[in-house]
Design an enzyme around this catalytic site. Sequence first.
Site, short mmCIF file in Angstrom:
data_model
loop_
_atom_site.label_atom_id
_atom_site.label_comp_id
_atom_site.label_asym_id
_atom_site.label_seq_id
_atom_site.Cartn_x
_atom_site.Cartn_y
_atom_site.Cartn_z
N ASP A 1 62.24 -67.67 51.84
CA ASP A 1 63.57 -67.30 52.09
C ASP A 1 64.69 -67.96 51.14
O ASP A 1 64.55 -68.72 50.55
CB ASP A 1 64.02 -67.89 53.61
CG ASP A 1 62.97 -67.57 54.57
OD1 ASP A 1 62.26 -66.74 54.30
OD2 ASP A 1 63.20 -68.02 55.59
N ASP B 1 67.25 -72.98 60.62
CA ASP B 1 68.02 -72.17 59.55
C ASP B 1 69.46 -72.11 59.85
O ASP B 1 70.24 -71.00 60.16
CB ASP B 1 67.62 -70.77 59.92
CG ASP B 1 66.00 -70.63 59.75
OD1 ASP B 1 65.40 -71.47 58.98
OD2 ASP B 1 65.44 -69.68 60.33
#
Length: 627
Positions: free
Chosen positions: A144, A269
């Site tokens: 990511d 996140d």
Amino acid sequence: MRKLTTLLFSLLLALTMSCSKKSNPPTMEILHPNDTLTRIEINSPQRYLLLPIEESQPEVQVRLVGDRPEDTWLDIRLAVDSIDYYVPLALPEGKSPVTVEIIGLDKKAISYEKIQLADTFDTSSKDYYRPAYHHSPAYGWMNDPNGMIYKDGVYHLYYQYNPYGSKWGNMYWGHSSSRDLIHWEHHDPALARDTLGHIFSGSAILDKQGTAGFGKDAILAYYTAHNTHAGKQWQAQCLAYSLDNGKTFTKYAGNPILTPFDGVSDFRDPKVFWYAPEKSWYMIVSADKEMRFYRSQDLKKWDYVSAFGEGYGARPNQFECPDFFQLTDETTGKEKWVMIVNINPGCAFGGSATEYFVGTFDGKEFVPETAPEIAHWLDFGKDHYALVTFHNTGARTIGIPWVSNWQYANVTPFKQTRGMNGLPRDLFLFTKDGTSYVGARPSKEVEALRKEQVSLSLPQSIGEEVRLTDALKGLEDSFELELELTPAAKTTRVGLVLSNELGDELPIYLDLEKERITMDRTKSGLIDFGTKATPHDRESNDWRDRDGVNYQNDFAIATWAPLSLCTGKTYKLRLFVDRSMAELFVQGGRIAMTNLIFPRKPYSTLRLYSEGGATQLHSAKLYRLGL
């Protein structure tokens, strides 16, 4: 006389230092005090200890003995029988002796023969499939994108990074920077795994007013600390700050700054954004199957506001990597809020994907325009995930995805470097038949990749087939192809095929009867590794029969998008190919489709065809691309 004395003294000092270095060369002693522990004692160390890696081996534990938080146990696949590649373990400067400990590696492992000291590490990748013009790490594993921020003319791209192997593990924040979104400079990792755990995904903001107390214009990084205690996953949000324009970060002494009030184990996140009506900072965090909003006045203490997502979108899924921003609808001129939700699993074609919701936000609750069962995809390929956007880019909303799928990310045919990003893309909002959609078009900076335009000899009307045998020869699968075409009323299918002399081919076609555009990679090159794919434990298989086209395994599948997102009867296709990646944009980004491909040799032939009727070809442009 004084100058002569000074010169003689300097020469004597240099000679003494030289002799000292010669008399004390770096030494390394490998000790096995018991059956499980190995200790490596290093005197007068060089910059790196080069560790041999064998990817098929299980992880063993390695640590640099010290008192720093980052001197924690690392999980590394040290070589036992053969060596795939090396990774560097940085040794502390100016310290001697240095001790490295290893737990769980057999005493007869080849690593003990081949481990070595060095002052340099070769980062020139040997991977055949490493992209030529897309961002990828210098070595190691990447997933990511994190903490993307624009400051003082520089785009900072942080990313989930394992510097100790090309499979997932040892999560750090890697760091690259660019002034044009195209040419990237690699830097040392910005955040290292420590005693709190792995450094998972997050975001970064520019604290212009110094609200957090670290100074004006500090860059604040928000990330998830991940660990496992007694077999149970633990995740919490943490803060770090940078006073040198994002090069290095100091972790906040009060970490963690946010833990889940209900003890949910999937809590990660964080994406931080400014909400002007409330004059407050907000954080959106993924929490299992929903997103949670928090609010703060000082960027350190966060209060719960609300949640959204339970029962919404594709099912089953795991909410991850959120983003939240406003876009102005290019059709209506109205401004709306967009929530990006990266999910795993849930992709119509299996595995991970990026969906979104459009709606309103009043500082308390997000209300979507769509019914719970509706899923809108930002990209219709199988290898678009974890897209998030840059902070501080003004009117532009620029996103970058990770290009892979969690079903097979660890088994793709790479070695020293595994992981890449898609092209930067500007996100936009449009309305079709009364429904709001988010599109993604290649950022304008991408045009700088064009090195030359390659001539194409094509007719204005495509009948059954036009074949250009050597059209792509010499481009080494690093090119851009633009087509603008109008199918006749009776045309049932029109498309293009990229192929090579080994029989690898990548068809992309408009299926006008089923009203969809399809990219079929089932014969694109290497595909058998798809049999090693590992579906998520929450994943169902009904998508294969319901939505799959030409399914063979979890990699060898065709992906498709509905043409209903387009307007008119003329279609504009823009295709980017970069060795192991194909990115397709239709109608200026109303449709985007990103897929990995692994042709055994570069595609050399371009074939266009039209079935059921002719297709008018308005333009066809081919560009060689490169950095």
